[in-house]
Motif scaffolding. Structure first.
Motif, PDB file in Angstrom:
ATOM      1  N   ASN A 237       0.835  -1.211   0.000  1.00 50.33           N
ATOM      2  CA  ASN A 237       0.000   0.000   0.000  1.00 50.33           C
ATOM      3  C   ASN A 237       0.864   1.254   0.000  1.00 50.33           C
ATOM      4  O   ASN A 237       0.570   2.225  -0.693  1.00 50.33           O
ATOM      5  CB  ASN A 237      -0.889   0.037   1.248  1.00 50.33           C
ATOM      6  CG  ASN A 237      -2.183  -0.744   1.047  1.00 50.33           C
ATOM      7  OD1 ASN A 237      -2.521  -1.120  -0.058  1.00 50.33           O
ATOM      8  ND2 ASN A 237      -2.891  -0.993   2.137  1.00 50.33           N
ATOM      9  N   ALA A 241       0.866   4.124  -2.764  1.00 53.01           N
ATOM     10  CA  ALA A 241       0.533   5.518  -2.442  1.00 53.01           C
ATOM     11  C   ALA A 241       1.622   6.473  -2.931  1.00 53.01           C
ATOM     12  O   ALA A 241       1.398   7.677  -3.035  1.00 53.01           O
ATOM     13  CB  ALA A 241       0.338   5.678  -0.939  1.00 53.01           C
ATOM     14  N   ASP A 270       5.245   6.082   4.875  1.00 51.87           N
ATOM     15  CA  ASP A 270       5.626   6.350   3.486  1.00 51.87           C
ATOM     16  C   ASP A 270       5.657   7.842   3.232  1.00 51.87           C
ATOM     17  O   ASP A 270       5.286   8.640   4.091  1.00 51.87           O
ATOM     18  CB  ASP A 270       4.661   5.637   2.519  1.00 51.87           C
ATOM     19  CG  ASP A 270       3.230   6.106   2.681  1.00 51.87           C
ATOM     20  OD1 ASP A 270       2.967   7.293   2.415  1.00 51.87           O
ATOM     21  OD2 ASP A 270       2.371   5.289   3.087  1.00 51.87           O
ATOM     22  N   GLY A 274      -0.662  10.382   1.195  1.00 58.84           N
ATOM     23  CA  GLY A 274      -1.225  10.690   2.512  1.00 58.84           C
ATOM     24  C   GLY A 274      -2.678  10.271   2.625  1.00 58.84           C
ATOM     25  O   GLY A 274      -3.270   9.758   1.669  1.00 58.84           O
ATOM     26  N   TYR A 288     -13.533  -1.017   0.778  1.00 57.53           N
ATOM     27  CA  TYR A 288     -13.279   0.404   0.563  1.00 57.53           C
ATOM     28  C   TYR A 288     -11.951   0.537  -0.162  1.00 57.53           C
ATOM     29  O   TYR A 288     -10.914   0.099   0.321  1.00 57.53           O
ATOM     30  CB  TYR A 288     -13.235   1.190   1.883  1.00 57.53           C
ATOM     31  CG  TYR A 288     -12.906   2.632   1.621  1.00 57.53           C
ATOM     32  CD1 TYR A 288     -13.886   3.516   1.186  1.00 57.53           C
ATOM     33  CD2 TYR A 288     -11.594   3.088   1.718  1.00 57.53           C
ATOM     34  CE1 TYR A 288     -13.575   4.827   0.869  1.00 57.53           C
ATOM     35  CE2 TYR A 288     -11.274   4.410   1.406  1.00 57.53           C
ATOM     36  CZ  TYR A 288     -12.273   5.273   0.986  1.00 57.53           C
ATOM     37  OH  TYR A 288     -11.962   6.560   0.664  1.00 57.53           O
ATOM     38  N   THR A 289     -11.984   1.105  -1.352  1.00 60.28           N
ATOM     39  CA  THR A 289     -10.747   1.304  -2.095  1.00 60.28           C
ATOM     40  C   THR A 289     -10.841   2.588  -2.898  1.00 60.28           C
ATOM     41  O   THR A 289     -11.932   2.994  -3.304  1.00 60.28           O
ATOM     42  CB  THR A 289     -10.452   0.112  -3.035  1.00 60.28           C
ATOM     43  OG1 THR A 289      -9.224   0.356  -3.722  1.00 60.28           O
ATOM     44  CG2 THR A 289     -11.551  -0.115  -4.061  1.00 60.28           C
ATOM     45  N   THR A 290      -9.693   3.238  -3.097  1.00 61.99           N
ATOM     46  CA  THR A 290      -9.690   4.426  -3.950  1.00 61.99           C
ATOM     47  C   THR A 290      -8.877   4.130  -5.208  1.00 61.99           C
ATOM     48  O   THR A 290      -8.562   5.026  -5.965  1.00 61.99           O
ATOM     49  CB  THR A 290      -9.057   5.624  -3.214  1.00 61.99           C
ATOM     50  OG1 THR A 290      -7.791   5.213  -2.712  1.00 61.99           O
ATOM     51  CG2 THR A 290      -9.930   6.109  -2.084  1.00 61.99           C
ATOM     52  N   LYS A 291      -8.510   2.841  -5.368  1.00 68.17           N
ATOM     53  CA  LYS A 291      -7.657   2.493  -6.505  1.00 68.17           C
ATOM     54  C   LYS A 291      -8.490   1.837  -7.611  1.00 68.17           C
ATOM     55  O   LYS A 291      -9.407   1.063  -7.306  1.00 68.17           O
ATOM     56  CB  LYS A 291      -6.581   1.492  -6.070  1.00 68.17           C
ATOM     57  CG  LYS A 291      -5.707   2.044  -4.979  1.00 68.17           C
ATOM     58  CD  LYS A 291      -4.816   0.973  -4.401  1.00 68.17           C
ATOM     59  CE  LYS A 291      -4.229   1.468  -3.083  1.00 68.17           C
ATOM     60  NZ  LYS A 291      -3.627   0.393  -2.318  1.00 68.17           N
ATOM     61  N   ILE A 295      -9.098  -3.854  -4.410  1.00 64.65           N
ATOM     62  CA  ILE A 295     -10.262  -4.641  -3.976  1.00 64.65           C
ATOM     63  C   ILE A 295     -10.732  -4.096  -2.632  1.00 64.65           C
ATOM     64  O   ILE A 295     -11.882  -4.254  -2.263  1.00 64.65           O
ATOM     65  CB  ILE A 295      -9.920  -6.137  -3.779  1.00 64.65           C
ATOM     66  CG1 ILE A 295      -8.922  -6.613  -4.826  1.00 64.65           C
ATOM     67  CG2 ILE A 295     -11.166  -6.989  -3.844  1.00 64.65           C
ATOM     68  CD1 ILE A 295      -8.480  -8.037  -4.614  1.00 64.65           C
ATOM     69  N   GLY A 296      -9.833  -3.471  -1.911  1.00 58.55           N
ATOM     70  CA  GLY A 296     -10.236  -2.858  -0.651  1.00 58.55           C
ATOM     71  C   GLY A 296     -10.390  -3.829   0.504  1.00 58.55           C
ATOM     72  O   GLY A 296     -11.216  -3.609   1.388  1.00 58.55           O
ATOM     73  N   GLY A 298      -7.350  -5.441   1.802  1.00 60.84           N
ATOM     74  CA  GLY A 298      -6.034  -5.600   2.432  1.00 60.84           C
ATOM     75  C   GLY A 298      -6.037  -5.129   3.874  1.00 60.84           C
ATOM     76  O   GLY A 298      -5.643  -5.850   4.790  1.00 60.84           O
ATOM     77  N   LEU A 299      -6.539  -3.894   4.084  1.00 62.15           N
ATOM     78  CA  LEU A 299      -6.476  -3.339   5.435  1.00 62.15           C
ATOM     79  C   LEU A 299      -7.451  -4.032   6.375  1.00 62.15           C
ATOM     80  O   LEU A 299      -7.154  -4.213   7.554  1.00 62.15           O
ATOM     81  CB  LEU A 299      -6.752  -1.837   5.405  1.00 62.15           C
ATOM     82  CG  LEU A 299      -5.611  -0.971   4.856  1.00 62.15           C
ATOM     83  CD1 LEU A 299      -6.011   0.488   4.867  1.00 62.15           C
ATOM     84  CD2 LEU A 299      -4.337  -1.171   5.668  1.00 62.15           C
TER      85      LEU A 299
END
Ligand code: ADP
Length: 329
Positions: A237, A241, A270, A274, A288-291, A295-296, A298-299
């Motif tokens: 991640n 980012a 990193d 941010g 939840y993902t912004t990519k 897939i959202g 991982g976290l």
């Protein structure tokens, strides 16, 4: 409501236990009868989840519950109702399928990272083994044979081959379908393993890795493969980012230090885009993902792994640019 659940016309049927019993899915009849018989015998409440078949051929999941009323000189009476669980079951199944898929995806993603670094990691010791073996042969061919040099070259061969063996050991550990195993481990060793694993990928993305690992931290109990997965996730991640980072270096810094009550704190910082304060509390939600290709999960998976280790995973803005994720174990 009951007529609705059973899909019957209220004019066409008189409610009765038989009417209900006839609708119970054949595979669930025995269980339903047993629950009912046990309740009547023990004069207790009953509760049983069964499937019912509808006239059109559909199936619904219902929770049948009721109580037995009995007394001297009167028939045993069963008063019950059913709740429709179909929607809940469907959601649970979807969630379960999604979790299974995602766990697999995550594992495959980790394996993909691994595959990328295998060539690099195995090629290096192999090349060194070849070089040292030819040197060893040359030292032995000398007249007289240069034995100390030959021994030194042979020692190098042993340690390079051991290193290559470690790579295969890690791959086996990742692919084995073992239940999580909590063992005593040193967190810095896990960090080093993951860095070895990701170094080639991070080099390619021109991301520098810095470490600030505290020596002689207390050993912790945990599943090494799961903790590796968490770190792989956080570092991946971090690298993602920093993809758009221009104008300052792309650096991921991994730190370990002593926490409270003999815990250990690990952080991954990193210099990337941010965290948006508006969405900070959502990044740990599943999906939840912004990519574009994210897939959202991982976290959210990482957080459950850390919580299963009795710790916490949290995110905060990094002091200058970027984000800092920390967990305790
Ligand atoms: P995915 O990586 O598939 O999007 P994650 O659950 O790992 O799923 O991450 C969820 C979201 O959290 C990301 O899409 C991103 O918006 C945000 N995020 C995670 N790590 C970072 C980071 N280091 N810096 C900025 N945002 C991050």
């Amino acid at each position: 409501e009951l007529f609705e659940i059973f899909g019957t016309d209220r004019a066409a049927a008189t409610p009765s236990l038989e009417l209900f019993r006839d609708r119970v899915h054949p595979d669930d009849c025995a269980r339903f009868d047993a629950a009912m018989a046990a309740a009547i015998e023990g004069n207790t409440n009953f509760s049983c989840e069964v499937r019912i078949t509808l006239q059109g051929g559909g199936v619904k999941h219902v929770h049948a519950l009721g109580e037995i009323q009995t007394g001297p000189g009167r028939d045993t009476e069963v008063i019950g109702t059913v709740m429709d669980l179909t929607e809940r079951k469907r959601t649970e199944q979807a969630l379960h399928d999604a979790e299974a898929d995602l766990a697999r995806t995550l594992r495959l993603a980790t394996v993909a990272e691994l595959t990328a670094s295998i060539a690099h990691e195995i090629n290096q010791p192999l090349a060194a083994i070849v070089a040292n073996a030819s040197a060893c042969a040359r030292f032995l061919a000398r007249g007289p044979a240069a034995l100390p040099n030959a021994r030194e070259a042979a020692d190098c061969i042993v340690s390079d081959a051991t290193r290559a063996g470690e790579v295969t050991r890690r791959i086996r550990a990742l692919l084995r379908k073992e239940a999580p195993r909590h063992v005593v481990l040193e967190i810095n060793r896990i960090v080093d393993d993951v860095i070895d694993l990701l170094r080639a990928t991070l080099d390619r993305q021109r991301v520098a890795i810095r470490t600030d690992l505290t020596d002689s931290l207390p050993p912790i109990m945990g599943d090494p493969v799961q903790l590796q997965q968490v770190l792989v996730n956080l570092i991946t991640n971090a690298a993602e980012a920093m993809r758009e980072t221009l104008g300052w270096p792309r650096i991921v810094t991994i730190r370990s230090r002593l926490g409270e009550n003999e815990t250990v704190v690990v952080s991954v910082e990193d210099t990337g885009s941010g965290l948006d304060p508006q969405t900070l509390d959502r990044i740990f939600d599943s999906f939840y993902t912004t990519k574009a290709e994210g897939i959202g999960v991982g976290l959210s998976i990482s957080r459950s792994i850390i919580e299963a280790h009795g710790g916490q995973l949290s995110a905060a803005p990094a002091p200058q640019h970027g984000a800092c994720f920390s967990f305790t174990v």
